[in-house]
Design a protein around this motif. Sequence first.
Motif, PDB file in Angstrom:
ATOM      1  N   GLU A 105     -22.488 -33.046   3.144  1.00 48.22           N
ATOM      2  CA  GLU A 105     -22.944 -33.712   4.372  1.00 48.22           C
ATOM      3  C   GLU A 105     -24.106 -34.668   4.140  1.00 48.22           C
ATOM      4  N   ARG A 117     -19.516 -37.812   7.381  1.00 50.33           N
ATOM      5  CA  ARG A 117     -19.494 -37.687   8.842  1.00 50.33           C
ATOM      6  C   ARG A 117     -19.970 -38.973   9.521  1.00 50.33           C
ATOM      7  N   SER A 135     -22.855 -40.572   5.189  1.00 53.83           N
ATOM      8  CA  SER A 135     -22.208 -39.340   4.757  1.00 53.83           C
ATOM      9  C   SER A 135     -20.742 -39.361   5.183  1.00 53.83           C
TER      10      SER A 135
END
Length: 166
Positions: free
Chosen positions: A129, A156, A154
């Motif tokens: 992450e 995400r 990242s």
Amino acid sequence: MTTEHDFFGALETDADGAIYWSETVEVGDQPVDVTVSSPGGQTVTLDGLDTAAGFVSSLDGLDLRAREAMLSDVDNRNSDVTSFIESTIEEVGDDLLEMLVDRSGDNDVDIIRSLQLVRVAIHPHQSGESAPFAAFEFAFDPDNSDLALVVSLSNRGESVGIELLE
């Protein structure tokens, strides 16, 4: 060896296991060089490739996230974003106002809005992450300057770093 993926097709790997894919993708109204690569010896999962495919398909939104990350660093006078803006203003000089895409009266914001997304490098082996899964390289005047800002996101889509390239 070849890895098949629905989005990328057949991904060739070299003797060390490195993979590489490259394409020019339209983001907004400009062409952007996009690469997906992983060095040999690194594990690339199908999930990592799926996330990479999602990034390629979502470049417009991720471009916006990267710019928002830059804007959040504008108030930090020791940040690479501030150094980039100061160097850009010094390089461009009196031509700055002509080169801005939008003129709100705030040069810092206007310069970030006027940046061109030049290149995106996606690294599907970076799955943590806080790991730099994708690097978005921006330049104000890429034809006449070597200055660039690289925003790392990242897997995400969250900013994990911003670096000035000179």
